[in-house]
Design an enzyme around this catalytic site. Sequence first.
Site, PDB file in Angstrom:
ATOM      1  N   LYS A   1      -5.440 -10.543  -5.951  1.00 24.06           N
ATOM      2  CA  LYS A   1      -6.768 -10.866  -5.201  1.00 24.06           C
ATOM      3  C   LYS A   1      -7.645  -9.763  -5.474  1.00 24.06           C
ATOM      4  O   LYS A   1      -7.489  -8.739  -5.830  1.00 24.06           O
ATOM      5  CB  LYS A   1      -6.364 -11.061  -3.747  1.00 24.06           C
ATOM      6  CG  LYS A   1      -6.293  -9.511  -2.987  1.00 24.06           C
ATOM      7  CD  LYS A   1      -6.383  -9.717  -1.411  1.00 24.06           C
ATOM      8  CE  LYS A   1      -6.509  -8.285  -1.092  1.00 24.06           C
ATOM      9  NZ  LYS A   1      -7.297  -8.076   0.139  1.00 24.06           N
TER      10      LYS A   1
ATOM     11  N   LYS B   1     -10.894  -4.240  -3.100  1.00 20.89           N
ATOM     12  CA  LYS B   1     -11.638  -2.877  -3.349  1.00 20.89           C
ATOM     13  C   LYS B   1     -10.772  -1.642  -4.020  1.00 20.89           C
ATOM     14  O   LYS B   1     -11.176  -0.958  -4.773  1.00 20.89           O
ATOM     15  CB  LYS B   1     -11.867  -2.143  -2.001  1.00 20.89           C
ATOM     16  CG  LYS B   1     -12.787  -2.904  -1.249  1.00 20.89           C
ATOM     17  CD  LYS B   1     -13.082  -2.457   0.367  1.00 20.89           C
ATOM     18  CE  LYS B   1     -13.446  -3.373   1.277  1.00 20.89           C
ATOM     19  NZ  LYS B   1     -12.709  -3.447   2.310  1.00 20.89           N
TER      20      LYS B   1
ATOM     21  N   LYS C   1       0.918  -1.253  -0.013  1.00 20.29           N
ATOM     22  CA  LYS C   1       0.010  -0.128  -0.017  1.00 20.29           C
ATOM     23  C   LYS C   1       0.837   1.196  -0.015  1.00 20.29           C
ATOM     24  O   LYS C   1       0.514   2.127  -0.574  1.00 20.29           O
ATOM     25  CB  LYS C   1      -1.095   0.043   1.179  1.00 20.29           C
ATOM     26  CG  LYS C   1      -2.051  -1.024   1.047  1.00 20.29           C
ATOM     27  CD  LYS C   1      -3.403  -0.626   1.854  1.00 20.29           C
ATOM     28  CE  LYS C   1      -4.555  -1.616   1.391  1.00 20.29           C
ATOM     29  NZ  LYS C   1      -5.750  -1.473   2.204  1.00 20.29           N
TER      30      LYS C   1
END
Length: 332
Positions: A198, A201, A117
């Site tokens: 994966k 969102k 991230k």
Amino acid sequence: MTTSSLPRTVSGIQATSDSLHLGNFIGALQQFVAHQESHDAFYFIANMHAITVEQDPTDLRERTLRTAAQFIAAGLDPEKSTIFVQSQVPAHPQLSWVLECTTSMGEASRMTQFKDKSAKQEHVSLGLLTYPALMAADILLYNPQMVPVGEDQRQHLELTRNLAERFNYRFGETFVVPEAQILKATAKIYDLQNPGAKMSKSLPSPQGRIDLLDDAKSLTKKIKSAVTDDGKEIAYDPQAKPGVSNLLTIYSSLTSRPVDDIVADYEGKMYGHLKVDLAEIAVESLAPVRERTEELLQDRAQLQAILDAGAAKANEIAEVTLRDVYDKVGFV
Ligand code: AQP
């Protein structure tokens, strides 16, 4: 205080989108629902974790309620499960601080989620680094035996266990060291357009992600245009056939049928047949969740009352653990 003789479980989902996706549903929410029968279950909407990356306040408020509505629409019963919002239980950040002070920089910066991230952000918040200490606090406050999560949370759970053991060793027996409950078959649902990643969102294109609140038309379109693999045979082989295998995993978990039986049904058939049937199954399974979510959102006062009652119960238990921790570390 209300007590239960059942073993305890706790888990949460971030309020970072209007709709949860099929990965959250299969990897986490379906497990939550199953465990509420056999456990003293605590499930929370992680709005504090959500702000580790920038959030619009109006969206965050709305998404918190929408996530709660989806919890209930998917089958969580507020009479059986304690459903609450993370920020309504101040012991979470309070314990997090203590745990942060027992976590090394090396441990926190080794976390894969932080590395992934932070590589995608221009502004990397300190909260993104300390995220796993807050997650450890979310869990350890309730002394659960078991924590149901998807595969991506395995490393954070391992750190939680280490932090619990470290604290117990240093300050005396305080926390239950919890086990991660990661179901091998459904631990990672993959993106329909990129079966190497994966379902998430935060991926840029929504085409690879099935949202629980998608309408029948877009659900069907996304499944029909899912990337499949070379060859024609419908077989479960995640290495050689990641796209088809992902569709089979989804099929299996939505129908509760073993993958082998499904593969046998499709012998000699084409990928297209599998997709058409899976689209129908997904529409049938998710339409009631979507409709119930919309219904629940019509009565926000009722939803808020459920969350307030959940927070009251969570606070009772979390406060006891926090007081014990504060005492042990020497806070007056
Ligand atoms: N693709 C997935 N397959 C199986 N389980 C999954 N989970 C998430 N994605 C998958 C599980 O859902 C629970 C809640 O996840 P979260 O709220 O922490 O969300 P996340 O992991 O941050 O979800 P996203 O969609 O991947 O968000 P971004 O894009 O922000 O990182 C957890 O138990 C998780 O394992």
